[in-house]
Write a protein that holds these residues in place. Structure first.
Motif, PDB file in Angstrom:
ATOM      1  N   MET A   1       0.835  -1.186   0.000  1.00 33.57           N
ATOM      2  CA  MET A   1       0.000   0.000   0.000  1.00 33.57           C
ATOM      3  C   MET A   1       0.878   1.247   0.000  1.00 33.57           C
ATOM      4  N   PHE A   2       0.431   2.269  -0.688  1.00 33.85           N
ATOM      5  CA  PHE A   2       1.176   3.522  -0.823  1.00 33.85           C
ATOM      6  C   PHE A   2       1.061   4.330   0.463  1.00 33.85           C
ATOM      7  N   LYS A   3       2.185   4.672   1.050  1.00 36.07           N
ATOM      8  CA  LYS A   3       2.214   5.395   2.316  1.00 36.07           C
ATOM      9  C   LYS A   3       2.272   6.897   2.048  1.00 36.07           C
ATOM     10  N   THR A   4       1.356   7.652   2.665  1.00 37.00           N
ATOM     11  CA  THR A   4       1.318   9.104   2.455  1.00 37.00           C
ATOM     12  C   THR A   4       1.581   9.895   3.727  1.00 37.00           C
ATOM     13  N   GLU A   5       1.608   9.242   4.877  1.00 32.62           N
ATOM     14  CA  GLU A   5       1.865   9.926   6.142  1.00 32.62           C
ATOM     15  C   GLU A   5       3.013   9.242   6.865  1.00 32.62           C
ATOM     16  N   PHE A   6       3.872  10.058   7.481  1.00 33.05           N
ATOM     17  CA  PHE A   6       5.072   9.550   8.113  1.00 33.05           C
ATOM     18  C   PHE A   6       5.220  10.157   9.507  1.00 33.05           C
ATOM     19  N   GLU A   7       5.439   9.312  10.497  1.00 30.56           N
ATOM     20  CA  GLU A   7       5.625   9.772  11.868  1.00 30.56           C
ATOM     21  C   GLU A   7       7.053  10.251  12.075  1.00 30.56           C
ATOM     22  N   PHE A   8       7.203  11.215  12.980  1.00 27.59           N
ATOM     23  CA  PHE A   8       8.526  11.716  13.331  1.00 27.59           C
ATOM     24  C   PHE A   8       8.549  12.071  14.812  1.00 27.59           C
ATOM     25  N   ALA A  30       3.789  15.964   0.351  1.00 27.59           N
ATOM     26  CA  ALA A  30       3.369  17.245  -0.213  1.00 27.59           C
ATOM     27  C   ALA A  30       2.718  17.034  -1.574  1.00 27.59           C
ATOM     28  N   THR A  31       1.788  17.904  -1.866  1.00 28.19           N
ATOM     29  CA  THR A  31       1.158  17.921  -3.187  1.00 28.19           C
ATOM     30  C   THR A  31       1.782  19.071  -3.990  1.00 28.19           C
ATOM     31  N   LEU A  55       5.206  26.007   3.992  1.00 31.55           N
ATOM     32  CA  LEU A  55       5.172  24.640   3.484  1.00 31.55           C
ATOM     33  C   LEU A  55       5.025  23.629   4.622  1.00 31.55           C
ATOM     34  N   LEU A  56       5.822  23.771   5.660  1.00 38.11           N
ATOM     35  CA  LEU A  56       5.726  22.838   6.792  1.00 38.11           C
ATOM     36  C   LEU A  56       4.387  22.957   7.512  1.00 38.11           C
ATOM     37  N   ALA A  57       3.860  24.168   7.613  1.00 43.04           N
ATOM     38  CA  ALA A  57       2.548  24.350   8.247  1.00 43.04           C
ATOM     39  C   ALA A  57       1.459  23.615   7.474  1.00 43.04           C
ATOM     40  N   ARG A  58       1.653  23.450   6.176  1.00 42.35           N
ATOM     41  CA  ARG A  58       0.667  22.746   5.346  1.00 42.35           C
ATOM     42  C   ARG A  58       0.783  21.230   5.482  1.00 42.35           C
ATOM     43  N   VAL A  59       2.011  20.707   5.629  1.00 40.95           N
ATOM     44  CA  VAL A  59       2.203  19.253   5.572  1.00 40.95           C
ATOM     45  C   VAL A  59       2.351  18.574   6.932  1.00 40.95           C
ATOM     46  N   VAL A  60       2.664  19.314   7.981  1.00 41.51           N
ATOM     47  CA  VAL A  60       2.694  18.724   9.321  1.00 41.51           C
ATOM     48  C   VAL A  60       1.250  18.668   9.794  1.00 41.51           C
ATOM     49  N   THR A  61       0.735  17.460   9.907  1.00 38.47           N
ATOM     50  CA  THR A  61      -0.689  17.295  10.232  1.00 38.47           C
ATOM     51  C   THR A  61      -0.937  17.045  11.710  1.00 38.47           C
ATOM     52  N   GLN A  62       0.086  16.606  12.415  1.00 35.44           N
ATOM     53  CA  GLN A  62      -0.051  16.376  13.857  1.00 35.44           C
ATOM     54  C   GLN A  62       1.253  16.753  14.542  1.00 35.44           C
ATOM     55  N   LEU A  63       1.128  17.330  15.715  1.00 31.07           N
ATOM     56  CA  LEU A  63       2.274  17.607  16.561  1.00 31.07           C
ATOM     57  C   LEU A  63       1.789  17.510  17.998  1.00 31.07           C
ATOM     58  N   GLY A  64       2.145  16.382  18.622  1.00 33.92           N
ATOM     59  CA  GLY A  64       1.631  16.128  19.963  1.00 33.92           C
ATOM     60  C   GLY A  64       0.122  16.126  19.949  1.00 33.92           C
ATOM     61  N   ASP A  65      -0.473  16.819  20.918  1.00 30.00           N
ATOM     62  CA  ASP A  65      -1.938  16.889  20.944  1.00 30.00           C
ATOM     63  C   ASP A  65      -2.454  18.268  20.528  1.00 30.00           C
ATOM     64  N   LEU A  66      -1.644  19.010  19.772  1.00 34.10           N
ATOM     65  CA  LEU A  66      -2.077  20.314  19.275  1.00 34.10           C
ATOM     66  C   LEU A  66      -3.219  20.143  18.289  1.00 34.10           C
ATOM     67  N   ASN A  93       9.705  13.378   0.459  1.00 39.28           N
ATOM     68  CA  ASN A  93       9.140  13.904  -0.787  1.00 39.28           C
ATOM     69  C   ASN A  93      10.061  13.789  -1.993  1.00 39.28           C
ATOM     70  N   SER A  94      11.316  13.462  -1.804  1.00 37.52           N
ATOM     71  CA  SER A  94      12.214  13.420  -2.952  1.00 37.52           C
ATOM     72  C   SER A  94      12.708  12.025  -3.288  1.00 37.52           C
ATOM     73  N   GLU A  95      12.529  11.093  -2.400  1.00 38.74           N
ATOM     74  CA  GLU A  95      12.994   9.741  -2.678  1.00 38.74           C
ATOM     75  C   GLU A  95      11.868   8.900  -3.244  1.00 38.74           C
ATOM     76  N   GLU A  96      12.146   8.261  -4.354  1.00 40.78           N
ATOM     77  CA  GLU A  96      11.188   7.311  -4.880  1.00 40.78           C
ATOM     78  C   GLU A  96      11.295   6.042  -4.054  1.00 40.78           C
ATOM     79  N   SER A  97      10.251   5.270  -4.079  1.00 36.63           N
ATOM     80  CA  SER A  97      10.294   3.996  -3.377  1.00 36.63           C
ATOM     81  C   SER A  97      11.372   3.129  -4.002  1.00 36.63           C
ATOM     82  N   THR A  98      12.225   2.623  -3.156  1.00 35.08           N
ATOM     83  CA  THR A  98      13.292   1.762  -3.652  1.00 35.08           C
ATOM     84  C   THR A  98      13.026   0.304  -3.302  1.00 35.08           C
ATOM     85  N   ASP A  99      11.832   0.008  -2.825  1.00 36.61           N
ATOM     86  CA  ASP A  99      11.478  -1.365  -2.499  1.00 36.61           C
ATOM     87  C   ASP A  99      10.966  -2.070  -3.746  1.00 36.61           C
ATOM     88  N   ILE A 100      11.487  -3.271  -3.975  1.00 40.97           N
ATOM     89  CA  ILE A 100      11.020  -4.069  -5.100  1.00 40.97           C
ATOM     90  C   ILE A 100      10.773  -5.495  -4.622  1.00 40.97           C
TER      91      ILE A 100
END
Length: 122
Positions: A1-8, A30-31, A55-66, A93-100
């Motif tokens: 499955m294509f992953k669109t969200e990443f935890e940090f 990012a779109t 840009l970061l304000a648009r793509v960071v969707t969660q930060l703690g319980d804010l 956003n710049s790396e293509e999937s390298t899993d095969i």
């Protein structure tokens, strides 16, 4: 499955006005609009460096319980956390999937490997 969200996890963390520390977050891919919209913002026209804040304000969707992550939130990050998020953004956003998918020539078992691992198998 294509992953669109990443935890940090931020190195230092965001401290809100109540003194609560927020370190765990989620960033989405990012779109095209995310990258184009800041160019129309007057703050970017006045200072190109502000683009990453928007840009970061648009793509960071969660930060703690804010409840709301906006440019004011990103502006108040420690510089080490801002740098971390910029590098994290570039990575996801710049790396293509390298899993095969590969098949073992001996036992015919299918599994997933990173492309760079396959290229170095002897």
């Amino acid at each position: 499955m294509f992953k669109t969200e990443f935890e940090f996890v931020l190195p230092k963390g965001y401290v809100d006005k109540e003194g609560n520390l927020h370190k765990k977050g989620v960033m989405r891919l990012a779109t095209a609009k995310d990258e184009i919209a800041p160019l129309q913002d007057h703050r970017v026209r006045n200072n190109e460096s502000y683009m990453i804040i928007i840009l970061l304000a648009r793509v960071v969707t969660q930060l703690g319980d804010l409840k709301n992550i906006d440019t004011a939130t990103i502006e108040k990050l420690f510089s080490v956390d801002l740098d971390f998020l910029q590098r994290f953004y570039q990575k996801i956003n710049s790396e293509e999937s390298t899993d095969i998918k590969v098949t073992c020539p001996h036992c015919e078992t299918e599994f997933t490997m990173r492309l760079d691992e396959v290229l170095h198998v002897e």
